[in-house]
Each structure stands twice: as C-alpha cells, then as structure tokens.
Design a protein around this motif. Structure first.
Motif, PDB file in Angstrom:
ATOM      1  N   ILE A 218       0.842  -1.204   0.000  1.00  0.00           N
ATOM      2  CA  ILE A 218       0.000   0.000   0.000  1.00  0.00           C
ATOM      3  C   ILE A 218       0.872   1.246   0.000  1.00  0.00           C
ATOM      4  O   ILE A 218       0.630   2.198  -0.748  1.00  0.00           O
ATOM      5  N   LYS A 219       1.924   1.238   0.808  1.00  0.00           N
ATOM      6  CA  LYS A 219       2.821   2.390   0.875  1.00  0.00           C
ATOM      7  C   LYS A 219       3.633   2.537  -0.417  1.00  0.00           C
ATOM      8  O   LYS A 219       3.921   3.656  -0.852  1.00  0.00           O
ATOM      9  N   GLN A 220       4.007   1.418  -1.017  1.00  0.00           N
ATOM     10  CA  GLN A 220       4.735   1.464  -2.298  1.00  0.00           C
ATOM     11  C   GLN A 220       3.862   2.119  -3.371  1.00  0.00           C
ATOM     12  O   GLN A 220       4.351   2.868  -4.212  1.00  0.00           O
ATOM     13  N   ASN A 221       2.572   1.824  -3.388  1.00  0.00           N
ATOM     14  CA  ASN A 221       1.656   2.380  -4.383  1.00  0.00           C
ATOM     15  C   ASN A 221       1.407   3.866  -4.193  1.00  0.00           C
ATOM     16  O   ASN A 221       0.957   4.531  -5.123  1.00  0.00           O
ATOM     17  N   ARG A 222       1.692   4.396  -3.034  1.00  0.00           N
ATOM     18  CA  ARG A 222       1.514   5.826  -2.790  1.00  0.00           C
ATOM     19  C   ARG A 222       2.637   6.652  -3.413  1.00  0.00           C
ATOM     20  O   ARG A 222       2.475   7.842  -3.614  1.00  0.00           O
ATOM     21  N   ARG A 223       3.777   6.029  -3.662  1.00  0.00           N
ATOM     22  CA  ARG A 223       4.927   6.771  -4.183  1.00  0.00           C
ATOM     23  C   ARG A 223       4.683   7.262  -5.609  1.00  0.00           C
ATOM     24  O   ARG A 223       3.937   6.645  -6.379  1.00  0.00           O
ATOM     25  N   LYS A 224       5.366   8.329  -5.950  1.00  0.00           N
ATOM     26  CA  LYS A 224       5.327   8.832  -7.329  1.00  0.00           C
ATOM     27  C   LYS A 224       6.170   7.923  -8.198  1.00  0.00           C
ATOM     28  O   LYS A 224       7.246   7.488  -7.787  1.00  0.00           O
ATOM     29  N   PRO A 225       5.696   7.647  -9.378  1.00  0.00           N
ATOM     30  CA  PRO A 225       6.497   6.783 -10.266  1.00  0.00           C
ATOM     31  C   PRO A 225       7.782   7.486 -10.740  1.00  0.00           C
ATOM     32  O   PRO A 225       7.798   8.700 -10.973  1.00  0.00           O
ATOM     33  N   ASN A 226       8.875   6.723 -10.903  1.00  0.00           N
ATOM     34  CA  ASN A 226      10.167   7.267 -11.366  1.00  0.00           C
ATOM     35  C   ASN A 226      10.291   7.057 -12.883  1.00  0.00           C
ATOM     36  O   ASN A 226      10.444   5.934 -13.343  1.00  0.00           O
ATOM     37  N   PHE A 227      10.250   8.124 -13.663  1.00  0.00           N
ATOM     38  CA  PHE A 227      10.406   8.014 -15.116  1.00  0.00           C
ATOM     39  C   PHE A 227      11.662   8.649 -15.567  1.00  0.00           C
ATOM     40  O   PHE A 227      12.237   9.533 -15.190  1.00  0.00           O
TER      41      PHE A 227
END
Length: 133
Positions: free
Chosen positions: A124-133
């Motif tokens: 759940i906490k991983q999904n809150r992060r902004k994606p790294n592009f």
C-alpha cells in the motif's frame, strides 16, 4: 491458617485519631492500632511463616511485627471490625501461591498472518509513491 488462634494473637490499642474532627477528636480514642507478631504466632506453620515474611516484607517491622491502623470511622468498634477484616484479607492474599507460568509456542499461522499483514501494508505504501520516469 487457624482463625480462632489468630484472633487471640492479635493485640489492639485505641489511640486518639489525628486530623479534623472538632472537639470529638480531642476527647475520644477512636483510632485502632492492630499489632501482630509473626515470629511468635502459633497459627501458621513454618512454611506459611516464610511465605508471609517474603510477601509482607515491606509491611513488617524489623522484629517481624505487622502494624495496621484504622481511623476511618468515628466509632472505635467499627474501626476494630474494619481493621480485622483488612488483616484477614491481607493474610489470605499473602498465603496464595501463584501458579507457575507455562511458556507457550506462537502458532505458525499467527506468524504468517502477521508477516502477510506487514507485506500488505508495505505494498500500500509502495503504491503511494510517485512513479520514477
């Protein structure tokens, strides 16, 4: 514990009570002081005496004398009844031998459930992060 022998070994003293109370406090000795000599008691076996000495160590004097006071009521007789009840309750609780604790093993299902909950919270906490592009 033999209560009839124990009652005969108790010593009572009536003392003037301290604190507020008006003129009555200066005239009437309503406070009751109970003294009980544990070493000279015939009501307990040697094992019971040792158990009482360890459990009631903080309440006993250096001569192994238990001293209890009661000045809750204006009546000396009622204070005597209160202090006797309190004494017997104290002795009864001190003579109780606690059960030994059995160490138990934590079930595997409980451990797995905890790890699964941790993993779920991590996702759940991983999904809150902004994606790294």
């Amino acid at each position: 514990m033999k209560t009839d022998i124990l009652l005969s070994e108790l010593q009572f003293k009536a003392v003037r009570s301290s604190g507020a109370g008006g003129q009555n406090v200066n005239k009437v000795s309503s406070k009751v002081v109970l003294t009980f000599n544990l070493n000279n008691s015939k009501a307990f076996s040697d094992e019971e005496k040792e158990l009482l000495k360890t459990k009631l160590d903080s309440k006993l004097s250096s001569e192994k004398v238990l001293i209890l006071n009661c000045d809750e009521d204006r009546s000396q007789l009622r204070n005597k009844d209160i202090i006797i009840k309190r004494f017997f309750e104290l002795i009864k609780n001190a003579l109780i031998i606690p059960k030994k604790r059995k160490a138990t093993k934590i079930p595997r299902s409980v451990i797995e459930k905890r790890i699964k909950a941790k993993r779920n919270l991590s996702e759940i906490k991983q999904n809150r992060r902004k994606p790294n592009f």
